[in-house]
Scaffold this motif. Structure first.
Motif, PDB file in Angstrom:
ATOM      1  N   MET A   1      29.537  45.239  33.019  1.00 28.58           N
ATOM      2  CA  MET A   1      28.680  44.813  34.118  1.00 28.58           C
ATOM      3  C   MET A   1      28.260  43.363  33.904  1.00 28.58           C
ATOM      4  N   PHE A   2      28.292  42.589  34.985  1.00 28.02           N
ATOM      5  CA  PHE A   2      27.962  41.172  34.918  1.00 28.02           C
ATOM      6  C   PHE A   2      26.926  40.848  36.001  1.00 28.02           C
ATOM      7  N   SER A   3      26.452  39.605  35.995  1.00 29.41           N
ATOM      8  CA  SER A   3      25.476  39.214  37.011  1.00 29.41           C
ATOM      9  C   SER A   3      26.015  38.162  37.966  1.00 29.41           C
ATOM     10  N   GLY A   4      27.232  37.678  37.712  1.00 28.02           N
ATOM     11  CA  GLY A   4      27.818  36.695  38.611  1.00 28.02           C
ATOM     12  C   GLY A   4      27.334  35.281  38.372  1.00 28.02           C
ATOM     13  N   ILE A   5      26.755  35.019  37.193  1.00 21.50           N
ATOM     14  CA  ILE A   5      26.313  33.678  36.827  1.00 21.50           C
ATOM     15  C   ILE A   5      27.281  33.139  35.769  1.00 21.50           C
ATOM     16  N   VAL A 134      28.131  38.765  47.598  1.00 20.05           N
ATOM     17  CA  VAL A 134      29.561  38.900  47.388  1.00 20.05           C
ATOM     18  C   VAL A 134      29.899  38.130  46.118  1.00 20.05           C
ATOM     19  N   ALA A 135      30.851  38.642  45.336  1.00 14.36           N
ATOM     20  CA  ALA A 135      31.304  37.949  44.130  1.00 14.36           C
ATOM     21  C   ALA A 135      32.638  37.278  44.432  1.00 14.36           C
ATOM     22  N   ILE A 136      32.680  35.970  44.269  1.00 15.03           N
ATOM     23  CA  ILE A 136      33.888  35.191  44.517  1.00 15.03           C
ATOM     24  C   ILE A 136      34.299  34.529  43.208  1.00 15.03           C
ATOM     25  N   ASP A 137      35.465  34.904  42.683  1.00 16.48           N
ATOM     26  CA  ASP A 137      35.901  34.428  41.364  1.00 16.48           C
ATOM     27  C   ASP A 137      34.809  34.640  40.320  1.00 16.48           C
ATOM     28  N   GLY A 138      34.071  35.750  40.479  1.00 22.34           N
ATOM     29  CA  GLY A 138      33.034  36.104  39.520  1.00 22.34           C
ATOM     30  C   GLY A 138      31.699  35.439  39.754  1.00 22.34           C
ATOM     31  N   MET A 139      31.556  34.656  40.829  1.00 20.46           N
ATOM     32  CA  MET A 139      30.298  33.975  41.133  1.00 20.46           C
ATOM     33  C   MET A 139      29.501  34.783  42.146  1.00 20.46           C
ATOM     34  N   ASN A 167      37.467  22.982  42.590  1.00 24.24           N
ATOM     35  CA  ASN A 167      38.901  22.808  42.848  1.00 24.24           C
ATOM     36  C   ASN A 167      39.358  23.496  44.138  1.00 24.24           C
ATOM     37  N   TYR A 168      38.410  24.088  44.876  1.00 22.15           N
ATOM     38  CA  TYR A 168      38.786  24.792  46.099  1.00 22.15           C
ATOM     39  C   TYR A 168      39.267  23.810  47.166  1.00 22.15           C
ATOM     40  N   SER A 169      40.320  24.211  47.858  1.00 24.85           N
ATOM     41  CA  SER A 169      40.834  23.458  48.998  1.00 24.85           C
ATOM     42  C   SER A 169      41.513  24.456  49.930  1.00 24.85           C
ATOM     43  N   TYR A 170      41.960  23.992  51.062  1.00 25.95           N
ATOM     44  CA  TYR A 170      42.581  24.893  52.038  1.00 25.95           C
ATOM     45  C   TYR A 170      43.720  25.689  51.389  1.00 25.95           C
ATOM     46  N   GLY A 171      43.652  27.019  51.521  1.00 27.29           N
ATOM     47  CA  GLY A 171      44.708  27.883  51.000  1.00 27.29           C
ATOM     48  C   GLY A 171      44.481  28.413  49.604  1.00 27.29           C
ATOM     49  N   THR A 172      43.456  27.925  48.907  1.00 29.07           N
ATOM     50  CA  THR A 172      43.170  28.435  47.558  1.00 29.07           C
ATOM     51  C   THR A 172      42.904  29.938  47.608  1.00 29.07           C
ATOM     52  N   VAL A 173      43.547  30.686  46.716  1.00 27.94           N
ATOM     53  CA  VAL A 173      43.370  32.136  46.651  1.00 27.94           C
ATOM     54  C   VAL A 173      42.247  32.455  45.670  1.00 27.94           C
ATOM     55  N   VAL A 174      41.282  33.251  46.108  1.00 30.46           N
ATOM     56  CA  VAL A 174      40.130  33.595  45.265  1.00 30.46           C
ATOM     57  C   VAL A 174      40.001  35.110  45.142  1.00 30.46           C
ATOM     58  N   ASN A 175      39.338  35.533  44.074  1.00 28.69           N
ATOM     59  CA  ASN A 175      39.066  36.956  43.873  1.00 28.69           C
ATOM     60  C   ASN A 175      37.789  37.355  44.608  1.00 28.69           C
ATOM     61  N   ILE A 176      37.832  38.525  45.239  1.00 21.30           N
ATOM     62  CA  ILE A 176      36.685  39.036  45.981  1.00 21.30           C
ATOM     63  C   ILE A 176      36.276  40.403  45.442  1.00 21.30           C
ATOM     64  N   GLU A 177      34.995  40.542  45.141  1.00 20.56           N
ATOM     65  CA  GLU A 177      34.414  41.853  44.839  1.00 20.56           C
ATOM     66  C   GLU A 177      33.210  42.041  45.750  1.00 20.56           C
ATOM     67  N   VAL A 178      33.289  43.006  46.647  1.00 14.99           N
ATOM     68  CA  VAL A 178      32.167  43.245  47.547  1.00 14.99           C
ATOM     69  C   VAL A 178      31.071  44.010  46.805  1.00 14.99           C
TER      70      VAL A 178
END
Length: 208
Positions: A1-5, A134-139, A167-178
């Motif tokens: 378990m994490f906190s997203g920080i 929402v967690a995006i790339d663990g954030m 480093n995000y730009s158009y088309g960057t693929v990210v991880n999603i955890e709802v």
């Protein structure tokens, strides 16, 4: 378990089949074999470590569900150690079990923040709500303006510049955890509704 920080940025040093070596500093403190570390939001188990890196095993299921399959030696990743009892929870409860990936569709500077819009499959968008987590790339991030197939988040400068978000730009693929709470609530209410319907059917047909 994490906190997203996110605690620090690491770098993929080597990928040998399913075994990955990742450079790190902060997350190695008090770490032992068997501990969990979030890598771009993916919960992975430490198998070995030394003074400046650790190794993990990555399964085919993990690569299919996440953006890890797109990473190569030299790729930068978000890192966070698992929570300990008594730790402050600066974000929200993040399991490290990535649901799917999304793509960056827009990045813009707005005042002192960076607003990033992500396109996400509709089957997961139902869990994305205004001002929800929402967690995006663990954030751990707060949802802004959810639509049918996309949503936005606003990064403060510190988070944006000290994570992979820079480093995000158009088309960057990210991880999603709802938010896991949304899925539990949906599962509970769906089962309860189905049970109620079944009882009504049985009662109307003289079985109860």
């Amino acid at each position: 378990m994490f906190s997203g920080i996110v605690e620090e940025l690491g770098k993929v040093r080597k990928i040998a089949s399913s075994s990955w070596e990742i450079t790190a500093n902060v997350v190695l403190q008090n770490t032992k074999i068997g501990d969990s570390i979030s890598v771009n939001g993916v919960c992975l188990t430490v198998t070995t470590f030394n003074e400046d890196s650790f190794t993990v095993d990555v399964t085919p299921e993990t690569t299919r569900r996440s953006n890890l399959e797109l990473l190569r030696a030299g790729s930068v990743v978000n890192l966070e150690r698992s929570l300990r009892v008594g730790d402050r929870i600066g974000g929200h409860f993040v399991e490290g079990h990535v649901d799917s990936t999304a793509k960056v569709s827009f990045v813009k500077k707005e005042g002192n923040s960076y607003v990033v819009t992500f396109t996400l499959d509709a089957k997961l968008m139902r869990y994305i709500v205004e001002k929800g987590y929402v967690a995006i790339d663990g954030m751990s991030l707060t949802v802004v303006n959810p639509q049918k197939d996309c949503f936005s988040v606003a990064f403060i400068p510190h988070t944006f510049m000290n994570t992979v978000a820079k480093n995000y730009s158009y088309g960057t693929v990210v991880n999603i955890e709802v938010d896991i709470l949304a899925k539990y609530i949906e599962n509970f209410t769906t089962k309860r509704t189905n049970t109620t319907i079944n009882r009504e059917f049985l009662n109307e047909n003289g079985f109860m």
